[in-house]
Design a protein around this motif. Structure first.
Motif, PDB file in Angstrom:
ATOM      1  N   LEU A  22       0.823  -1.205   0.000  1.00  0.00           N
ATOM      2  CA  LEU A  22       0.000   0.000   0.000  1.00  0.00           C
ATOM      3  C   LEU A  22       0.860   1.259   0.000  1.00  0.00           C
ATOM      4  CD1 LEU A  22      -2.826  -1.013   2.480  1.00  0.00           C
ATOM      5  CD2 LEU A  22      -3.031  -0.646   0.022  1.00  0.00           C
ATOM      6  N   ILE A  23       1.953   1.243   0.745  1.00  0.00           N
ATOM      7  CA  ILE A  23       2.851   2.402   0.769  1.00  0.00           C
ATOM      8  C   ILE A  23       3.472   2.619  -0.599  1.00  0.00           C
ATOM      9  CG2 ILE A  23       5.044   3.254   1.712  1.00  0.00           C
ATOM     10  CD1 ILE A  23       4.209   1.896   4.373  1.00  0.00           C
ATOM     11  N   ILE A  24       3.923   1.546  -1.237  1.00  0.00           N
ATOM     12  CA  ILE A  24       4.520   1.660  -2.575  1.00  0.00           C
ATOM     13  C   ILE A  24       3.494   2.166  -3.576  1.00  0.00           C
ATOM     14  CG2 ILE A  24       5.475   0.306  -4.484  1.00  0.00           C
ATOM     15  CD1 ILE A  24       6.893  -1.393  -2.325  1.00  0.00           C
ATOM     16  N   ALA A  25       2.261   1.677  -3.490  1.00  0.00           N
ATOM     17  CA  ALA A  25       1.209   2.143  -4.400  1.00  0.00           C
ATOM     18  C   ALA A  25       0.930   3.625  -4.180  1.00  0.00           C
ATOM     19  CB  ALA A  25      -0.061   1.322  -4.194  1.00  0.00           C
ATOM     20  N   LEU A  26       0.901   4.062  -2.930  1.00  0.00           N
ATOM     21  CA  LEU A  26       0.653   5.478  -2.633  1.00  0.00           C
ATOM     22  C   LEU A  26       1.786   6.349  -3.170  1.00  0.00           C
ATOM     23  CD1 LEU A  26      -1.074   7.608  -1.228  1.00  0.00           C
ATOM     24  CD2 LEU A  26       0.223   7.163   0.854  1.00  0.00           C
ATOM     25  N   ILE A  27       3.014   5.911  -3.004  1.00  0.00           N
ATOM     26  CA  ILE A  27       4.151   6.670  -3.526  1.00  0.00           C
ATOM     27  C   ILE A  27       4.088   6.743  -5.045  1.00  0.00           C
ATOM     28  CG2 ILE A  27       6.667   6.625  -3.793  1.00  0.00           C
ATOM     29  CD1 ILE A  27       6.791   5.501  -0.928  1.00  0.00           C
ATOM     30  N   ALA A  28       3.720   5.646  -5.695  1.00  0.00           N
ATOM     31  CA  ALA A  28       3.609   5.641  -7.158  1.00  0.00           C
ATOM     32  C   ALA A  28       2.523   6.605  -7.625  1.00  0.00           C
ATOM     33  CB  ALA A  28       3.309   4.227  -7.656  1.00  0.00           C
ATOM     34  N   ILE A  29       1.403   6.631  -6.943  1.00  0.00           N
ATOM     35  CA  ILE A  29       0.313   7.543  -7.316  1.00  0.00           C
ATOM     36  C   ILE A  29       0.756   8.995  -7.154  1.00  0.00           C
ATOM     37  CG2 ILE A  29      -1.975   8.357  -6.605  1.00  0.00           C
ATOM     38  CD1 ILE A  29      -2.638   5.404  -5.992  1.00  0.00           C
ATOM     39  N   ILE A  30       1.462   9.286  -6.068  1.00  0.00           N
ATOM     40  CA  ILE A  30       1.948  10.650  -5.844  1.00  0.00           C
ATOM     41  C   ILE A  30       2.946  11.047  -6.928  1.00  0.00           C
ATOM     42  CG2 ILE A  30       3.333  12.071  -4.279  1.00  0.00           C
ATOM     43  CD1 ILE A  30       1.960  10.541  -1.975  1.00  0.00           C
ATOM     44  N   CYS A  31       3.843  10.134  -7.296  1.00  0.00           N
ATOM     45  CA  CYS A  31       4.822  10.436  -8.350  1.00  0.00           C
ATOM     46  C   CYS A  31       4.145  10.683  -9.690  1.00  0.00           C
ATOM     47  CB  CYS A  31       5.830   9.293  -8.477  1.00  0.00           C
ATOM     48  SG  CYS A  31       6.982   9.179  -7.105  1.00  0.00           S
ATOM     49  N   GLY A  34       2.418  14.042  -9.589  1.00  0.00           N
ATOM     50  CA  GLY A  34       3.415  15.114  -9.667  1.00  0.00           C
ATOM     51  C   GLY A  34       3.951  15.298 -11.069  1.00  0.00           C
ATOM     52  N   LEU A  35       4.225  14.198 -11.746  1.00  0.00           N
ATOM     53  CA  LEU A  35       4.717  14.304 -13.116  1.00  0.00           C
ATOM     54  C   LEU A  35       3.657  14.897 -14.037  1.00  0.00           C
ATOM     55  CD1 LEU A  35       6.779  11.027 -13.534  1.00  0.00           C
ATOM     56  CD2 LEU A  35       7.637  13.370 -13.474  1.00  0.00           C
ATOM     57  N   GLN A  41       5.860  22.180 -17.785  1.00  0.00           N
ATOM     58  CA  GLN A  41       7.126  22.864 -17.514  1.00  0.00           C
ATOM     59  C   GLN A  41       8.313  22.022 -17.987  1.00  0.00           C
ATOM     60  OE1 GLN A  41       4.768  22.434 -15.088  1.00  0.00           O
ATOM     61  NE2 GLN A  41       4.127  24.496 -14.555  1.00  0.00           N
ATOM     62  N   ILE A  42       8.245  20.734 -17.772  1.00  0.00           N
ATOM     63  CA  ILE A  42       9.319  19.846 -18.224  1.00  0.00           C
ATOM     64  C   ILE A  42       9.410  19.869 -19.736  1.00  0.00           C
ATOM     65  CG2 ILE A  42      10.070  17.442 -18.347  1.00  0.00           C
ATOM     66  CD1 ILE A  42       8.799  17.061 -15.560  1.00  0.00           C
ATOM     67  N   ASN A  43       8.259  19.802 -20.406  1.00  0.00           N
ATOM     68  CA  ASN A  43       8.238  19.821 -21.865  1.00  0.00           C
ATOM     69  C   ASN A  43       8.806  21.139 -22.408  1.00  0.00           C
ATOM     70  OD1 ASN A  43       7.756  18.992 -24.450  1.00  0.00           O
ATOM     71  ND2 ASN A  43       5.570  19.482 -24.411  1.00  0.00           N
ATOM     72  N   ALA A  44       8.444  22.250 -21.790  1.00  0.00           N
ATOM     73  CA  ALA A  44       8.944  23.548 -22.241  1.00  0.00           C
ATOM     74  C   ALA A  44      10.453  23.649 -22.034  1.00  0.00           C
ATOM     75  CB  ALA A  44       8.234  24.668 -21.494  1.00  0.00           C
ATOM     76  N   THR A  45      10.941  23.177 -20.906  1.00  0.00           N
ATOM     77  CA  THR A  45      12.375  23.229 -20.625  1.00  0.00           C
ATOM     78  C   THR A  45      13.156  22.355 -21.602  1.00  0.00           C
ATOM     79  OG1 THR A  45      11.926  23.588 -18.284  1.00  0.00           O
ATOM     80  CG2 THR A  45      14.128  22.831 -18.868  1.00  0.00           C
ATOM     81  N   LEU A  46      12.693  21.147 -21.840  1.00  0.00           N
ATOM     82  CA  LEU A  46      13.386  20.269 -22.782  1.00  0.00           C
ATOM     83  C   LEU A  46      13.311  20.817 -24.209  1.00  0.00           C
ATOM     84  CD1 LEU A  46      12.366  16.745 -21.424  1.00  0.00           C
ATOM     85  CD2 LEU A  46      14.557  17.918 -21.180  1.00  0.00           C
TER      86      LEU A  46
END
Length: 56
Positions: A22-31, A34-35, A41-46
């Motif tokens: 459950l902790i790993i799933a929660l971290i994956a959802i947050i990541c 966030g992405l 912003q990432i697309n514009a910078t690249l």
């Protein structure tokens, strides 16, 4: 026999594994969230970097 049954019921190894999953799933959802928020912003910078290093 009752004592063996109680000992098996008190075994918490599976519970710990579920908690870690459950902790790993929660971290994956947050990541992923966030992405998704930072994608423009990432697309514009690249894109700016690619334009800067392209000869011509």
């Amino acid at each position: 026999m009752f004592q063996k049954l109680m000992a098996k019921m008190q075994n918490e190894e599976g519970q710990g594994l579920v908690e870690y999953a459950l902790i790993i799933a929660l971290i994956a959802i947050i990541c992923i969230a966030g992405l998704n928020l930072l994608a423009p912003q990432i697309n514009a910078t690249l894109g700016a970097i690619a334009t800067a290093i392209t000869p011509g």
